[in-house]
Design a protein around this motif. Structure first.
Motif, mmCIF file in Angstrom:
data_model
loop_
_atom_site.group_PDB
_atom_site.id
_atom_site.type_symbol
_atom_site.label_atom_id
_atom_site.label_comp_id
_atom_site.label_asym_id
_atom_site.label_seq_id
_atom_site.Cartn_x
_atom_site.Cartn_y
_atom_site.Cartn_z
ATOM 1 N N PRO A 155 0.827 -1.212 0.000
ATOM 2 C CA PRO A 155 0.000 0.000 0.000
ATOM 3 C C PRO A 155 0.858 1.259 0.000
ATOM 4 N N PHE B 37 1.750 4.516 1.358
ATOM 5 C CA PHE B 37 1.524 5.077 2.668
ATOM 6 C C PHE B 37 0.916 6.476 2.632
ATOM 7 N N ALA B 38 1.460 7.313 1.784
ATOM 8 C CA ALA B 38 0.992 8.696 1.736
ATOM 9 C C ALA B 38 -0.487 8.740 1.377
ATOM 10 N N ALA B 39 -0.858 7.936 0.432
ATOM 11 C CA ALA B 39 -2.257 7.920 0.016
ATOM 12 C C ALA B 39 -3.148 7.456 1.162
#
Lengths: 339, 339
Positions: B53, B55-57
């Motif tokens: 995944p 992370f920032a999103a």
DNA sequence: TTGTAAGCGTTATCAG
DNA sequence: CTGATAACGCTTACAA
């Protein structure tokens, strides 16, 4: 109704300054691209609102995080602290932030942390030593995240590295020991599994023995995790054997300190009854009694250069150059000719 | 044309598994909410693709980062390493990741790092000591980021804290010293500016003097940064004065080790000619010769409890409770009655 | 149980 | 020099 006092966004700043979000963004990232008058208006809106850019959003949009991740085996002993501090200072100077995690010397943990750091958008990674599964390097390649290896210099490896030749360094120290007349050698090593540094240091001792007419098979070896207590216990075992060594070369200073203290408990004189050497030259090495003859590693220089090299890789998309550093033997009192 | 071999996204996984992105997201975050059959399909797509995944999103969408930031004064000496390691282990157990940075004991740097960590979406912060500008606390409040203070217990302060009463602890040690008959006391302290711990420790000594009929004004005091060398230099100055102290109480073990070594260089016997005490009980305290009588701080317990408390604050939006820990005097050999 | 679609706060591309 | 606007990759109501 407006948002309930949550953090101000670019939009809030834009509204207050009467410009578009694009302009605000430019002011922040590339101020020259916007005329002075508007820039001032924007800037005063920024600090009137106490605006701080949202990092996650920025990463997502820019695909750059100005973050560098480092995974070290442990934070608990001083071995990595100094080099890492220098690394951090250097990258900070260049506008990057450091994220550190420690793997407790466990490969699985390290792998997980590498993935975490990449997922967090790290622009580059600092890794300790070369030994790890190829899968990880493939992953890094695929994600196009550059990595630099430190604490070990092996130019022919897949990743560029900065450090010293662990084997050569330990060989030099062992030759010094042998040159003094020691013939029964032992080593207390860190766990070699997944740790090229530990393994190469043992090899270095063997090299020295070979080239001085001693059989490398006679090297007594104990592997144990890097803890003072373990060094003590290993030393106890070594000295309890039928033909105890006259010199014990330890894989690092932490183990050596344990050995020295155990010697004291056992009523053995160092170096009178047995010589002990360390590796790394951390603070402890100077403090312990007798002070350790050990191998000095230029930790701060290594940290700084690793930072410079890694940032170079990140910014110019280069593949990275390996750099060799010199170590030197620091002579203190724990080593002498056999009694 | 499809994207050029860049990291796979939720969408890629969804397509491959023949479901919607929402379902994939659920599989990852709350697996029970999706039926076993589809879950399996999704999961195999996930690792076929090697999906991680972004992370920032995730942070941006969920407004949660499962990240906790810690700002410590320094990584270079061992004082914070052990407690931080325990802190990190505990939060890791509960699914959080730790971000560490060090401020080099500089308030401005610390403030900048607090902002950086918050901008990065830290769900909570671990801070050392209470002393900092109110502006920072206001900022944290506004951003609704909970923070826990460690290494100092002062329940009436604005932030909840976990630690020990530095003043009381040092007072107890000083009473021990005075009880042995010492009358000329000195202290080598860390810089007290912005450091409540250092300041309170000095106050503790004064308290003990007062309640034992000694004038606190006679306490010789030198403030200096936490480095072995500085401890040595301060000790030299102290002993060079007209009426040198018979006991030197150091603000921490690092300074005390410097003092002990300097004593040796000067040919002074410890504790025969002068007694020296430390504070913290780090490894060095046991290693140095003579071993330090010092104050034991339960670092690991502090780290673990700080983690538990902070996570509690984050997850239940509670305001946080302060917890007091006990310290104890550990008696080794550097302290004895005046000669 | 699953899908649709509306954000989340930036940056970057293109016009104007 | 500045403004619209489309990404960026994910979570989460809300609907089906």
């Amino acid at each position: 109704m407006s948002k309930l006092r949550s953090a101000p966004t670019l939009d809030d700043v834009a509204k207050r300054a009467g410009v578009s979000t694009a302009t605000v963004s430019r002011c922040l990232n590339d101020p020259q691209r916007v005329i002075a008058a508007t820039r001032e208006r924007v800037m005063s809106a920024v600090d009137a609102l106490g605006y701080t850019p949202n990092f996650a959003a920025r990463v997502m949009a820019a695909k750059r995080s100005f973050t560098i991740g480092a995974i070290i085996p442990t934070m608990e002993n001083a071995i990595f602290a100094r080099g890492l501090q220098a690394f951090q200072e250097e990258i900070h100077l260049r506008g990057y932030t450091l994220l550190v995690s420690s793997s407790a010397y466990k490969p699985e943990v390290e792998e997980e942390q590498i993935r975490t750091l990449v997922a967090r958008g790290a622009d580059g990674l600092l890794l300790i030593g070369h030994d790890r599964d190829d899968r990880i390097y493939d992953y890094l390649d695929r994600q196009k995240v550059p990595a630099m290896v430190a604490w070990s210099f092996i130019p022919e490896k897949r990743m560029p590295s900065i450090g010293f030749d662990n084997r050569q360094a330990m060989k030099a120290l062992a030759e010094e020991v042998i040159g003094l007349g020691h013939k029964r050698l032992a080593t207390i090593s860190g766990i070699t599994q997944g740790n090229d540094r530990a393994r190469l240091r043992i090899e270095g001792i063997r090299d020295a023995m070979r080239s001085n007419g001693l059989s490398p098979d006679t090297l007594m070896t104990i592997e144990t995790p890097y803890e003072i207590e373990n060094g003590a216990e290993a030393f106890r075992q070594l000295m309890a054997s039928d033909h105890p060594p006259s010199a014990v070369l330890c894989g690092n200073d932490v183990l050596a300190v344990g050995a020295v203290r155990q010697a004291e408990l056992m009523g053995l004189r160092v170096p009178g009854d047995v010589s002990i050497t360390g590796f790394d030259d951390i603070e402890l090495a100077r403090i312990v009694h007798p002070a350790l003859t050990t191998l000095h590693v230029p930790h701060r220089e290594m940290g700084r250069k690793a930072a410079a090299g890694l940032i170079e890789m990140i910014e110019s998309n280069a593949s990275g150059q390996s750099i060799q550093l010199e170590t030197s033997i620091v002579t203190r009192t724990s080593l002498a000719a056999p009694g």
